[in-house]
Enzyme design. Structure first.
Site, PDB file in Angstrom:
ATOM      1  N   ASP A  84       6.279  54.349 -37.076  1.00  0.00           N
ATOM      2  CA  ASP A  84       7.290  55.166 -37.770  1.00  0.00           C
ATOM      3  C   ASP A  84       7.716  56.384 -36.935  1.00  0.00           C
ATOM      4  OD1 ASP A  84       8.949  56.291 -39.635  1.00  0.00           O
ATOM      5  OD2 ASP A  84       7.556  56.092 -41.309  1.00  0.00           O
ATOM      6  N   HIS A 129      11.718  56.824 -40.420  1.00  0.00           N
ATOM      7  CA  HIS A 129      12.366  56.932 -41.734  1.00  0.00           C
ATOM      8  C   HIS A 129      13.090  58.269 -41.897  1.00  0.00           C
ATOM      9  CE1 HIS A 129       8.564  58.841 -43.397  1.00  0.00           C
ATOM     10  NE2 HIS A 129       9.435  59.468 -44.166  1.00  0.00           N
ATOM     11  N   SER A 159       6.641  64.501 -43.456  1.00  0.00           N
ATOM     12  CA  SER A 159       6.980  63.355 -42.628  1.00  0.00           C
ATOM     13  C   SER A 159       7.496  63.838 -41.287  1.00  0.00           C
ATOM     14  CB  SER A 159       8.050  62.512 -43.299  1.00  0.00           C
ATOM     15  OG  SER A 159       7.456  61.620 -44.172  1.00  0.00           O
TER      16      SER A 159
END
Ligand code: ARG
Ligand code: GLU
Length: 686
Positions: A205, A84, A622
């Site tokens: 991810d 992402h 992230s």
């Protein structure tokens, strides 16, 4: 009195001992934490994490793009981040013929690595506490100028503890960053918005990039002559896996927390701002979802927009719920009462809480208007487009961009724009703005125009059918200045201008309020002297540590720490977009053919996918490396559980968990789905 004392004792226990897992620590001061880290299983020394003089793990960690983290995994500048985080780069490089979002991308050699214009990665060269230098009269500008060494570095000063301390950060910014590999979205975004912020989780991810440098290993603009950057340090990768109780450390760039704010600030977030933002986004998401369900092209065009609106929408709901479950407001009030008892005898601090309270009362209405405006009028696509178009046209006139650049941007915007969705949203948001904003800031022209048309719907119809801006036709034929959309935008100029003074990270960072937090923090350190204070996140590099661990999700329901490929197969459903996996993954599973990546979990051979740990993380973490006690990479952080999201304000070690993709799943996907096992040759697998 007895009751009061009892409350005090409870409060002391709840707030004065920082639990092992809470905290986002400054790397240059990690020495102060190492004893505790060792008790949890950390095996290295403080200067293995951060050093000014020798290579350390900090040299393997980077800020990826504007708001994510990444880490080097090879001596040739290969790096990992989240899917992402790479998403917009992958999207930019994709077209209908080369749809890397859907099918993934794997460069078979360095010559197939795809440059991403505009993407940067930022390495920390060094950091320094400059509080004393500033106090001694050096100016920020001179400190920065000296640190930048004539353009070799970029430097920045960030204040910690609401300005009690100042830190200098010296960075190197690399501009030639290339896409090396990405799994298909059905792996990299598996579970989509449905599973976002949720455990059990099964998202692969991750994405892979490479940093390029000039012949001297220094940052350079893109050039075919550039060579892979040789980092001072890269992560060795552990393929041994994680067990419940293992030490974990997260090294990355968390963006925004507010752990020391008073009850008034929590009250504002939980009861004023979040409910408004959630409500307005609920309806926006409904409008978009309804249109998506009717039309496959709209589903794709609005996929990224839906995901980003939904991401915060879901987070805020978890946060408000968490704050109310933890009774954060009441606990903070008790803490403040207790503080006040002490402060009465400290003339320099006695008035602080009262002053803070008054400041919040004065600032909150204006701050709310800014947040309301952003979530309403400021979220109408045509409004934003018109603002950007006017700015873009001015830049073309000034020669800073070309007419071709502006046209490209418009073509891209129009490609994913649906006017009926935007009109329905505009109608709703205009009504909500009028209903919620103080009367004196609602533009009278807006009210008059709606009156004139009879209804908001008729008004919206009339501006959208009379504007000439919402096309990618040549601009020469339209008059931006006299367009109806420009007139509409202009009505809000004063609202926007008057709210510029509230452009701060949080309401608590508005200077009128922050000025009181500075002495408050000072006082807290004196009064609550057993508490270990760490500075709030502000997109500077931090270390957090904890252990691999499950948690009790709700009464009687324990969530274990690990998910596996078996769970992906259980969710797999070709009919549901978010759960439709590649056929290849189904085939590998049905053959049970995992090769070297198969491991026994509860007696069955499978592939581990994601795991939970108790590290204190936030947005910006992230892509952060998840590191074991020996400093080896065991996963990539990408999310928190829904019930954890209040950790930006209050961290609860019993339920706050970060979610990481297990590095063994990353390697499995590279090798078996990407058929890019050659990338493993440049890594150091343990
Ligand atoms: N919740 C994660 C974060 O805050 C992941 C968001 C991306 N994934 C998504 N389905 N929207 O960034
Ligand atoms: N997904 C978040 C990010 O992009 C990290 C999750 C969190 O907020 O903890 O930074």
């Amino acid at each position: 009195m007895i009751k009061k004392l009892f409350v005090c004792i409870l409060v002391c226990v709840a707030f004065t001992t920082v639990m092992a897992d809470e905290g986002m620590w400054l790397p240059s001061r990690i020495k102060e934490r190492v004893k505790e880290m060792r008790s949890l299983g950390f095996k290295l020394k403080a200067d293995d994490i951060y050093s000014d003089t020798k290579a350390s793990l900090k040299d393997a960690v980077m800020q990826f793009g504007g708001g994510c983290t990444g880490e080097f995994i090879s001596p040739e500048g290969l790096l990992l981040t989240n899917h992402h985080c790479g998403y917009s780069s992958i999207q930019k490089l994709s077209s209908v013929e080369h749809d890397y979002l859907t099918y993934g991308y794997w460069a078979k050699s360095k010559s197939e690595e795809l440059p991403v214009p505009g993407l940067t990665i930022t390495l920390l060269v060094r950091m320094e506490d400059i509080t004393d230098r500033v106090a001694a009269g050096e100016t920020n500008a001179s400190i920065v100028a000296e640190a930048e060494e004539n353009g070799r570095y970029t430097a920045q000063i960030n204040s910690m503890y609401y300005g009690l301390q100042q830190y200098l950060f010296v960075y190197q910014v690399f501009k030639d960053v290339r896409l090396v590999g990405a799994p298909p979205s059905s792996i990299g975004k598996f579970g989509g918005d449905t599973d976002n912020w949720i455990w059990p989780r099964h998202t692969g991810d991750f994405s892979i990039f490479r940093v390029y440098a000039n012949a001297d290993n220094e940052p350079a603009e893109y050039s075919a002559d550039n060579v892979p950057y040789r980092p001072k340090r890269f992560f060795e990768i552990s393929t041994k896996g994680v067990e419940e109780g293992d030490f974990t450390m997260i090294y990355g760039f968390p963006g925004n927390t507010q752990e020391y704010v008073t009850s008034d600030a929590v009250e504002y977030v939980a009861n004023v701002a979040n409910p408004m933002k959630i409500e307005l986004r609920t309806k926006r998401l409904e409008i978009i979802s309804e249109a998506q369900a009717k039309d496959a092209a709209v589903r794709i065009a609005y996929a990224a927009k839906h995901a980003s609106i939904a991401n915060s929408w879901k987070k805020w709901q978890g946060e408000s719920l968490g704050l109310s479950r933890l009774n954060t407001i009441e606990k903070k009030q008790d803490y403040e009462n207790y503080f006040s008892m002490w402060a009465q005898s400290q003339p320099q601090y006695a008035h602080i809480l009262d002053s803070l309270r008054v400041a919040y009362k004065r600032v909150a209405p204006g701050y709310f208007v800014r947040e309301l405006f952003n979530e309403s009028i400021g979220s109408i696509e045509a409004y934003n487009y018109t603002v950007n178009l006017a700015n873009g046209a001015a830049m073309v006139d000034a020669g800073t961009i070309t007419a071709g650049n502006l046209l490209n941007w418009r073509v891209n915007f129009m490609k994913d724009y649906n006017v009926s969705i935007d009109k329905a949203i505009a109608q709703y948001l205009i009504d909500e703005f009028i209903a919620r904003a103080p009367k004196d800031i609602i533009p009278s022209e807006l009210l008059a125009a709606i009156d004139n048309c009879g209804t908001t719907e008729a008004f919206v119809d009339s501006i959208y059918s009379n504007t000439h801006l919402l096309t990618a036709e040549p601009l020469s034929s339209v008059d931006i200045q006299n367009d109806i959309m420009t007139t509409f935008v202009g009505w809000f100029n004063n609202v926007v201008k008057n709210n510029r003074k509230y452009v701060y990270r949080n309401i608590s960072n508005v200077p009128e309020i922050e000025n009181w937090y500075r002495p408050y923090m000072q006082a807290l350190r004196e009064w609550d002297s057993n508490r270990a204070f760490y500075p709030d996140a502000n997109f500077t590099l931090r270390v957090s540590y904890g252990t691999v661990t499950g948690y009790e999700n709700v009464d009687g329901e324990y969530h274990t720490h690990l998910t596996t490929l078996d769970g992906i197969i259980a969710k797999d459903n070709p009919e549901i977009y978010d759960y439709n996996i590649p056929q290849e993954l189904r085939d590998i599973h049905s053959r049970g053919d995992y090769g070297r990546w198969g491991v026994k979990v509860n007696g069955r051979t499978t592939v581990p996918v994601c795991f939970l740990a108790s590290n204190h993380t936030s947005g910006g973490n992230s892509g952060s490396p998840v590191i074991n006690g020996r400093g080896e990479l065991i996963g990539i952080n990408f999310d928190r559980t829904w019930r954890s999201t209040m950790s930006d304000i209050e961290f609860d070690p019993t339920i706050c968990r970060n979610i990481s993709v297990d590095i063994r799943y990353v390697l499995f996907v590279i090798d078996r789905i990407g058929k890019a096992g050659y990338l493993l040759n440049e890594m150091n697998l343990k």
